[in-house]
Design a protein around this motif. Structure first.
Motif, short mmCIF file in Angstrom:
data_model
loop_
_atom_site.label_atom_id
_atom_site.label_comp_id
_atom_site.label_asym_id
_atom_site.label_seq_id
_atom_site.Cartn_x
_atom_site.Cartn_y
_atom_site.Cartn_z
N LEU A 115 41.29 102.09 69.91
CA LEU A 115 41.25 101.36 68.55
C LEU A 115 40.22 102.00 67.70
CD1 LEU A 115 41.24 97.69 69.75
CD2 LEU A 115 42.95 98.97 69.12
N THR A 116 40.83 102.08 66.66
CA THR A 116 40.12 102.98 65.53
C THR A 116 39.45 101.87 64.46
OG1 THR A 116 42.10 103.31 64.03
CG2 THR A 116 41.23 104.97 65.36
N SER A 117 40.11 100.62 64.29
CA SER A 117 39.72 99.71 63.24
C SER A 117 39.93 98.08 63.99
CB SER A 117 40.11 100.15 61.99
OG SER A 117 39.93 98.86 61.34
N VAL A 118 39.05 97.39 63.84
CA VAL A 118 39.41 95.90 64.10
C VAL A 118 38.95 95.17 62.83
CG1 VAL A 118 38.85 93.92 65.61
CG2 VAL A 118 39.25 96.13 66.76
N LYS A 119 39.77 94.37 62.30
CA LYS A 119 39.45 93.49 61.01
C LYS A 119 40.03 92.21 61.46
CE LYS A 119 40.29 93.08 56.04
NZ LYS A 119 40.93 94.03 54.88
N GLN A 120 39.13 91.07 60.83
CA GLN A 120 39.18 89.83 61.27
C GLN A 120 39.36 89.10 60.08
OE1 GLN A 120 36.95 87.56 63.98
NE2 GLN A 120 38.24 85.81 64.00
N THR A 121 40.39 88.27 59.63
CA THR A 121 40.27 87.58 58.43
C THR A 121 40.96 85.92 58.85
OG1 THR A 121 40.84 89.30 57.18
CG2 THR A 121 41.38 87.29 56.22
N ASP A 122 40.00 85.04 58.66
CA ASP A 122 39.93 83.59 59.48
C ASP A 122 40.58 83.93 60.88
OD1 ASP A 122 39.26 82.48 56.94
OD2 ASP A 122 41.51 82.81 56.24
N GLY A 129 45.07 101.65 65.84
CA GLY A 129 44.57 102.67 66.55
C GLY A 129 45.52 103.66 66.65
N ILE A 130 45.28 104.39 68.06
CA ILE A 130 46.26 105.57 68.34
C ILE A 130 46.57 105.34 69.72
CG2 ILE A 130 46.37 108.10 68.53
CD1 ILE A 130 44.16 108.36 66.51
N ALA A 131 48.05 105.59 69.81
CA ALA A 131 48.32 105.29 71.17
C ALA A 131 49.18 106.54 71.68
CB ALA A 131 49.54 104.29 71.34
N GLN A 132 49.07 107.08 72.86
CA GLN A 132 49.86 108.08 73.47
C GLN A 132 51.49 108.33 73.19
OE1 GLN A 132 48.76 108.45 77.37
NE2 GLN A 132 46.63 109.28 76.92
N SER A 133 52.01 106.88 73.23
CA SER A 133 53.32 106.64 73.00
C SER A 133 53.88 105.21 72.61
CB SER A 133 54.15 106.98 74.29
OG SER A 133 53.79 106.19 75.36
N SER A 134 54.80 104.96 72.27
CA SER A 134 55.18 103.80 71.62
C SER A 134 55.29 102.73 72.99
CB SER A 134 56.54 103.76 71.09
OG SER A 134 57.53 104.23 71.99
N SER A 168 50.55 108.33 68.46
CA SER A 168 51.26 107.60 67.46
C SER A 168 50.04 106.72 66.95
CB SER A 168 52.45 106.69 68.10
OG SER A 168 53.40 107.73 68.33
N GLN A 169 49.98 106.55 65.44
CA GLN A 169 49.03 105.56 64.88
C GLN A 169 49.88 104.19 64.81
OE1 GLN A 169 47.76 107.42 61.14
NE2 GLN A 169 46.52 109.09 62.25
N PHE A 170 49.10 103.45 65.00
CA PHE A 170 49.74 101.89 64.99
C PHE A 170 48.78 100.75 64.06
CE2 PHE A 170 47.41 101.87 68.77
CZ PHE A 170 46.88 100.46 68.81
N THR A 171 49.46 100.05 63.73
CA THR A 171 48.87 98.59 63.03
C THR A 171 49.59 97.49 63.39
OG1 THR A 171 48.25 100.12 61.30
CG2 THR A 171 48.00 97.50 61.02
N LEU A 172 48.75 96.52 64.39
CA LEU A 172 49.35 95.37 64.71
C LEU A 172 48.48 94.31 64.38
CD1 LEU A 172 48.18 94.15 67.56
CD2 LEU A 172 49.44 96.18 68.39
N ASN A 173 48.96 93.09 64.17
CA ASN A 173 48.45 91.96 64.07
C ASN A 173 48.48 90.93 65.20
OD1 ASN A 173 47.67 92.69 61.36
ND2 ASN A 173 49.66 91.98 60.53
#
Length: 210
Positions: A115-122, A129-134, A168-173
């Motif tokens: 993981l490169t970033s963790v952000k919490q809102t409520d 983050g970055i993953a080797q594959s999907s 692969s760069q990813f963003t998930l909630n």
């Protein structure tokens, strides 16, 4: 044959009858007046008694209204206190949440992902983050979905930049969850003497990807 003068006797008889009539009329008038006053006194006494009863009933109704208002005020105070107690209990239960969340972030992250970033809102958590594959990202989402403290993973971005081995760069909630608060709310909803629905713990997915 001697003559008898009946005029004085007749006059006396008429005078006596007039006197008797006058006395009878006066007696009847006095009797009527007496009956009127007796009936009026009885009616007034009945009215006074009814007014006294009405006053007593009105006083009792006012007293009951006052007691009802006090009871309603006590009920409102009870509700406010219960709400405060509920908030305090939820705060007590939510104190270790952040520790569990970071622990789950470590446990659910499979090999091949960092993981490169963790952000919490409520209650919402954004993970970058970055993953080797999907497939690593899919495994990460399954791990989150199996966690007790995280739920509802939703992939927002998945893109590959540069060489294929760059990852692969990813963003998930995800949504932060507290099973202790949920269990307490379930028990409170079920009411005293009843048990809430038993929550089945989802099986943990090993941290490593297959």
């Amino acid at each position: 044959m001697p003559r008898i003068n009946l005029l004085p006797w007749r006059e006396a008889e008429r005078k006596r009858k007039r006197q008797e009539f006058g006395v009878g009329a006066v007696a009847a008038l006095l009797g009527a007046v007496l009956v009127y006053f007796v009936v009026n006194w009885q009616m007034q006494s009945a009215i006074d008694d009814q007014m006294a009863r009405n006053t007593y009933l009105n006083d009792q109704i006012k007293e009951l209204d006052k007691q009802i208002a006090e009871i309603l005020d006590l009920e409102e105070q009870k509700k406010r206190l219960q709400a405060r107690i509920t908030v305090i209990e939820q705060l007590e239960l939510s104190r270790p949440e952040i520790v569990h969340v970071f622990d789950q972030l470590v446990r659910t992250t499979p090999d091949g992902i960092y993981l490169t970033s963790v952000k919490q809102t409520d209650r919402k958590i954004e993970l970058k983050g970055i993953a080797q594959s999907s497939t690593r990202v899919a495994s990460y989402m399954r791990n989150i979905d199996s966690s007790e403290w995280l739920k509802d993973p939703a992939l927002q971005i998945l893109e590959t930049k540069g060489a294929s081995d760059a990852g692969s760069q990813f963003t998930l909630n995800a949504t932060q969850e507290n099973p202790q608060v949920a269990a307490a709310a379930s028990e409170q909803k079920a009411g005293p003497g009843q048990k809430g629905p038993v929550s089945k713990k989802a099986p943990k997915v090993p941290g490593g990807a297959s």
